[in-house]
Design an enzyme around this catalytic site. Sequence first.
Site, PDB file in Angstrom:
ATOM      1  NE  ARG A   1     -11.459   2.697   5.719  1.00  0.00           N
ATOM      2  CZ  ARG A   1     -11.386   3.857   6.261  1.00  0.00           C
ATOM      3  NH1 ARG A   1     -12.509   5.228   6.611  1.00  0.00           N
ATOM      4  NH2 ARG A   1     -10.230   3.963   6.875  1.00  0.00           N
TER       5      ARG A   1
ATOM      6  CG  ASP B   1      -1.469   1.290   1.190  1.00  0.00           C
ATOM      7  OD1 ASP B   1      -2.081   1.641   0.059  1.00  0.00           O
ATOM      8  OD2 ASP B   1      -2.629   1.480   2.227  1.00  0.00           O
TER       9      ASP B   1
ATOM     10  CE  LYS C   1      -0.052   3.666   3.216  1.00  0.00           C
ATOM     11  NZ  LYS C   1      -0.841   3.939   5.428  1.00  0.00           N
TER      12      LYS C   1
END
Length: 474
Positions: A328, A247, A254
Site C-alpha cells: 500500500r 517480499d 515473514k
Amino acid sequence: MRPREKGFFVLLATLLAGDGADTVALTPMTKAGLADWLASQTPAVASWVKAVGFTGDAGSTAFLPGPDGAIARVLAGVSAIDDLWAFAGLPAALPAGSYRIDLAGTGAAMDARAATRAALGWALGSYRFSRYRKPPEKGFACLVWPAEADRGEVERAATATFLVRDLVNTPASDLGPAELAQAAQDLAGEFGATVEVTVGRDLLDRNYPAIHAVGRASPREPRLVDLRWGDPQHPKVTIVGKGVCFDTGGLDLKPSSAMLLMKKDMGGAAHALALGRMIMMAGLPVRLRVLVPAVENVVSGDAFKPQDVLKTRKGLTVEVGNTDAEGRLILCDALAEADSEKPALLVDFATLTGAARVALGPDLPALMSNDDGLAADLTEAGSAVDDPMWRLPLWAPYRKGLDSKVADIGNVTSNGFAGAITAGLFLQEFVSKETPWAHLDTYAWNASSRPGRPEGGEALGLRAVYAVIRKRFG
C-alpha cells in the site's frame, strides 16, 4: 498463444470441405444428451460407447475407432456446451493431433458465445511454464477454430493471461524491478507505446518518496514504470499494479513458510501490464496509462523501519506500523500520480492482503470501489465472463483504525480486524472522490491444478475489468 510461442490452434477461420481431412471429430456430450445421440448412431457405435462405460460425466472421454483402427471420433463429457472450462482439459488429455468440434446428432448448437468460450478454454488449457525444464515430449492437441468464435477476443484473453502466468511464475532471481520494467518496455515496443522509468534516487527528485523508502534496502534499485499509449484526446484510463518482486516482510520479517510464494507479490503489476496488452491489442479508443511501482522489500542496514514516518507524493505523512504492509505504501504514490490527471477510470490490482484470502479464498478477488455503478458493472461482468470477484465495503467507520498520533495516517491498524477493507481505506486516501476508482485485491495464484488453470500464477479479475473498459469506452 504467447507472443514467443504460437501454434496452439490450427488457424482456420471455418471448417470447409476437405479442410478437416486430417482432423478428428470431437463431440462434446452432456449426460442428458447422451441417450439421444446414441439413438442416432449405428448399433455398433452405441454398443462401443456403452462397453467403454462412457456416461457423459464432465471431464470424461471416449475414443471411437474408425474402420482402419485409428481414432475417428472423441466423445468429451461436458456439463454444458458453453462452459468456459468444458474443453480446457482436452489439449493435455487427448493424443497430439488436430481436432474439430462436431455437434452432429447432439441436438445442440454452438453460437458465437459458446464457440468463443470453447476456443478460449482450449487455449488456456494449452499453457505450460517451461522456462527452467524441458517440456514433455508429448505436445498439446490442437483445435480447429470453431467457425463462430471471436478470434480476436480469444487471442487477447489468452495472451494476456499467459503474460500474467509467465511473469508470476518467474522467480525473483530472474524477475527483479529492472526485469519487470523490461517486460513493460517489451510490451510497449510491440504496440508502439512509450515508457518512462524513474530509478533509484531519481524517485526522490521526482517526488515518489514512499516507493523509494520501501525499495531502497535492496541492491536492485526501486523504480516507477510509466507506460502511455493512445490518443491524448481520448478518455483517460489508468491502470496501477503493485510490483513487489519479492517480499521478505522487511524488518517485520515473514516466517519462512510465508515467503514461499512471495515471488508472486508482483502479481498486481502482471495484471496491469496484461490488461494494458488487451486494451492495446483491441485498439480501444482510450488514452491508456499503466503505472507500476517496482521494488523488492528486503532487509539491510538501509531498510525502512517500524514507526518511521514516510512522506508521500500526495503530501500526506504515513507512520509505518508494519514493514510487511509495504504494498500500500508503493501504491499510494502511484495512485496519487494517477489521480492527478483525473482519469475517466482508475483501476489498481494488488496481491495486497492475506485478509482478503481468509475472507474470500484464492479464487475470488476482493473488489472495493468509491463508485457504486463501477462496482456493479465489474461484478456483473465477472459473472458474465466467468471471471468473478466479490465486493467488500469501504466501511468508513473503520477508517479511524488507521489514525496515527504522529502522522496523517498509519499504514496498518492495531486491532488486525477487517484487514482487506482497511487496506482499501488507506488507498482511498490517495484517490479523489471524483475519480471512478476500483481496487482489486487478488491472489494471482492457483494452489492446485484444474483444467485450464494449472498450479502457479493466474490472472484473476483481468477479463472482467477488460469487459467493463470495452463496454464503457469501446
